[in-house]
Design an enzyme around this catalytic site. Structure first.
Site, PDB file in Angstrom:
ATOM      1  N   ASP A 143      19.919 -82.610  25.171  1.00 33.65           N
ATOM      2  CA  ASP A 143      18.625 -81.411  25.447  1.00 33.65           C
ATOM      3  C   ASP A 143      18.529 -80.489  26.686  1.00 33.65           C
ATOM      4  O   ASP A 143      19.521 -80.780  27.237  1.00 33.65           O
ATOM      5  CB  ASP A 143      17.531 -82.994  26.427  1.00 33.65           C
ATOM      6  CG  ASP A 143      17.040 -84.443  26.021  1.00 33.65           C
ATOM      7  OD1 ASP A 143      17.255 -84.045  24.868  1.00 33.65           O
ATOM      8  OD2 ASP A 143      17.390 -85.188  26.459  1.00 33.65           O
ATOM      9  N   THR A 176       2.999 -99.467  24.566  1.00 34.08           N
ATOM     10  CA  THR A 176       3.047 -99.384  26.029  1.00 34.08           C
ATOM     11  C   THR A 176       2.237 -98.624  26.644  1.00 34.08           C
ATOM     12  O   THR A 176       0.942 -97.556  25.410  1.00 34.08           O
ATOM     13  CB  THR A 176       4.712 -98.503  26.358  1.00 34.08           C
ATOM     14  OG1 THR A 176       4.102 -97.510  24.858  1.00 34.08           O
ATOM     15  CG2 THR A 176       5.575 -99.341  26.062  1.00 34.08           C
ATOM     16  N   GLU A 234      -0.596 -97.633  33.208  1.00 40.04           N
ATOM     17  CA  GLU A 234      -1.462 -99.205  33.258  1.00 40.04           C
ATOM     18  C   GLU A 234      -0.912-100.264  32.393  1.00 40.04           C
ATOM     19  O   GLU A 234      -1.003-101.352  32.396  1.00 40.04           O
ATOM     20  CB  GLU A 234      -2.603 -99.025  31.956  1.00 40.04           C
ATOM     21  CG  GLU A 234      -3.491 -97.805  32.509  1.00 40.04           C
ATOM     22  CD  GLU A 234      -4.735 -97.914  31.745  1.00 40.04           C
ATOM     23  OE1 GLU A 234      -5.152 -99.131  30.791  1.00 40.04           O
ATOM     24  OE2 GLU A 234      -5.437 -97.066  31.368  1.00 40.04           O
ATOM     25  N   GLY A 235       0.961 -99.979  32.234  1.00 37.26           N
ATOM     26  CA  GLY A 235       1.606-100.723  32.142  1.00 37.26           C
ATOM     27  C   GLY A 235       2.062-101.357  30.643  1.00 37.26           C
ATOM     28  O   GLY A 235       2.120-100.328  30.034  1.00 37.26           O
ATOM     29  N   ASP A 255      12.338 -94.614  26.428  1.00 35.17           N
ATOM     30  CA  ASP A 255      13.322 -94.921  25.759  1.00 35.17           C
ATOM     31  C   ASP A 255      14.099 -96.133  27.156  1.00 35.17           C
ATOM     32  O   ASP A 255      14.028 -96.579  26.562  1.00 35.17           O
ATOM     33  CB  ASP A 255      14.087 -94.110  25.861  1.00 35.17           C
ATOM     34  CG  ASP A 255      13.597 -93.160  24.631  1.00 35.17           C
ATOM     35  OD1 ASP A 255      12.618 -93.561  23.862  1.00 35.17           O
ATOM     36  OD2 ASP A 255      14.041 -91.714  24.939  1.00 35.17           O
ATOM     37  N   LYS A 278      16.505 -90.527  21.330  1.00 30.62           N
ATOM     38  CA  LYS A 278      15.847 -91.752  21.263  1.00 30.62           C
ATOM     39  C   LYS A 278      16.470 -92.782  21.658  1.00 30.62           C
ATOM     40  O   LYS A 278      16.922 -93.395  22.073  1.00 30.62           O
ATOM     41  CB  LYS A 278      14.907 -91.635  21.209  1.00 30.62           C
ATOM     42  CG  LYS A 278      13.433 -90.680  20.654  1.00 30.62           C
ATOM     43  CD  LYS A 278      12.181 -90.911  19.881  1.00 30.62           C
ATOM     44  CE  LYS A 278      11.538 -92.323  20.795  1.00 30.62           C
ATOM     45  NZ  LYS A 278      10.894 -91.967  21.933  1.00 30.62           N
ATOM     46  N   GLY A 279      17.632 -92.576  20.473  1.00 33.59           N
ATOM     47  CA  GLY A 279      18.402 -93.746  20.025  1.00 33.59           C
ATOM     48  C   GLY A 279      19.675 -93.729  21.523  1.00 33.59           C
ATOM     49  O   GLY A 279      19.876 -94.910  21.813  1.00 33.59           O
ATOM     50  N   ALA A 280      20.044 -92.612  22.081  1.00 27.64           N
ATOM     51  CA  ALA A 280      21.348 -92.368  23.308  1.00 27.64           C
ATOM     52  C   ALA A 280      20.171 -93.157  24.395  1.00 27.64           C
ATOM     53  O   ALA A 280      21.108 -93.890  25.685  1.00 27.64           O
ATOM     54  CB  ALA A 280      21.590 -90.995  23.288  1.00 27.64           C
ATOM     55  N   SER A 332      17.981 -90.572  34.562  1.00 28.54           N
ATOM     56  CA  SER A 332      17.018 -90.642  35.897  1.00 28.54           C
ATOM     57  C   SER A 332      16.610 -92.513  35.378  1.00 28.54           C
ATOM     58  O   SER A 332      15.481 -92.961  36.654  1.00 28.54           O
ATOM     59  CB  SER A 332      15.057 -90.480  35.390  1.00 28.54           C
ATOM     60  OG  SER A 332      14.787 -90.914  34.298  1.00 28.54           O
TER      61      SER A 332
END
Length: 307
Positions: free
Chosen positions: A16, A224, A228-229, A256, A43-45, A295
């Site tokens: 990234d 998702t 709002e959850g 992810d 996304k997979g990682a 993160s």
């Protein structure tokens, strides 16, 4: 105590490149930015790292290039304990994502597939035993459709799909998802792909959209909903799961983080609602830090809304 199910993620690995801006530029506009550092993504990682950090035993099936980006792209996968035996090195470039983050934490992402384009049926079939041995197989949309289909066909356990980005895949393979993980935009595109009126379903609200997805043939759906959850839907009904209130810094990879955490709890024996409650807290934690994998909460970290 339930036995922990092994998880295999078949997906993408990216480096990234992230830049920060006050606001994202409009057409033809140049703005000043900061950052420019390389961090691990895909996304997979991302989902594999999130699952491993939440206690899952994770194997990864994928590919990187023979370039300088391969090492930083896989660094956190390695440090989080993901088994990378089935990650092949192919000629050419590792996948690259260029991410622009504004001061509200919202992002825009452009992805160059690179080596992820090699995660086709032939590659997946070479690691068929790794896929078939998994209690849960987790898939996204950043690999070729043939690789997606081969992974579903090899799976003997539960299949979880986060079709992001939404790409054309085999209908029967997609409907194996239990659950399908999607945001509202993705849900509308998936319904359109299945021959339904996706725009109308989304316009009618999350509960209606989720019900239409279940009626289309999915055993279970988790929508998702950002701040709002999330919403869990099965043929028995829908349940909203609120998100704890946090101040977002960077939303990159938050979905992810949710997906990986949800799968980790399913692998540990949680039901869908319980797993989703945990995943919502992990996703909320992720938006309070910068980047994707960097993160994600380490084991034992207190999560927002955690009692």
């Amino acid at each position: 105590m339930n036995k922990q199910l092994p998880v295999t993620v078949v997906g993408s690995i990216n480096a990234d490149l992230t830049v920060s801006v006050t606001r994202r530029p409009g057409p033809g506009e140049t703005v000043m930015a900061s950052g420019g550092g390389i961090s691990p993504g895909g996304k997979g990682a991302n989902q594999a790292v999130a699952a491993a950090l939440q206690g899952a035993e994770v194997c990864f099936v994928g590919a990187v290039g023979d370039d300088a980006y391969a090492a930083p792209a896989t660094a956190v996968l390695r440090s989080s304990g993901v088994n990378l035996t089935a990650v092949e090195k192919v000629p050419g470039a590792t996948g690259l994502a260029v991410i622009t983050v504004d001061e509200t934490g919202e992002n825009s992402i452009m992805v160059i597939p690179g080596a992820n384009g090699a995660v086709d049926a032939d590659l997946v079939d070479r690691w068929r035993d790794t896929v078939s041995a998994a209690g849960i197989v987790l898939l996204q949309g950043e690999i070729p459709a043939s690789g997606f289909l081969a992974a579903v066909q090899a799976a003997t356990g539960r299949v979880v799909v986060n079709l992001a980005p939404v790409v054309e895949v085999d209908r029967d393979a997609l409907l194996r998802a239990d659950p399908l993980l999607a945001n509202e935009h993705e849900a509308g595109l998936i319904l359109t792909q299945l021959g339904c009126d996706g725009a109308a379903a989304v316009a009618a609200g999350p509960e209606s959209c989720a019900r239409v997805l279940v009626e289309a043939g999915f055993s279970s759906v988790i929508l998702t909903l950002g701040a709002e959850g999330a919403l869990v839907a099965t043929p028995e009904g829908c349940e909203r799961i609120p998100s704890p209130s946090v101040t977002p810094v960077d939303t990159t990879g938050a979905g992810d983080a949710f997906a990986g955490a949800c799968v980790a709890r399913l692998a540990a024996g949680d039901d869908l609602v319980t797993a989703t409650r945990h995943a919502v807290r992990v996703g909320a934690f992720a938006v309070t830090g910068h980047g994707a994998q960097d993160s994600y909460p380490e084991p034992g970290v207190e999560l927002p809304g955690q009692e």
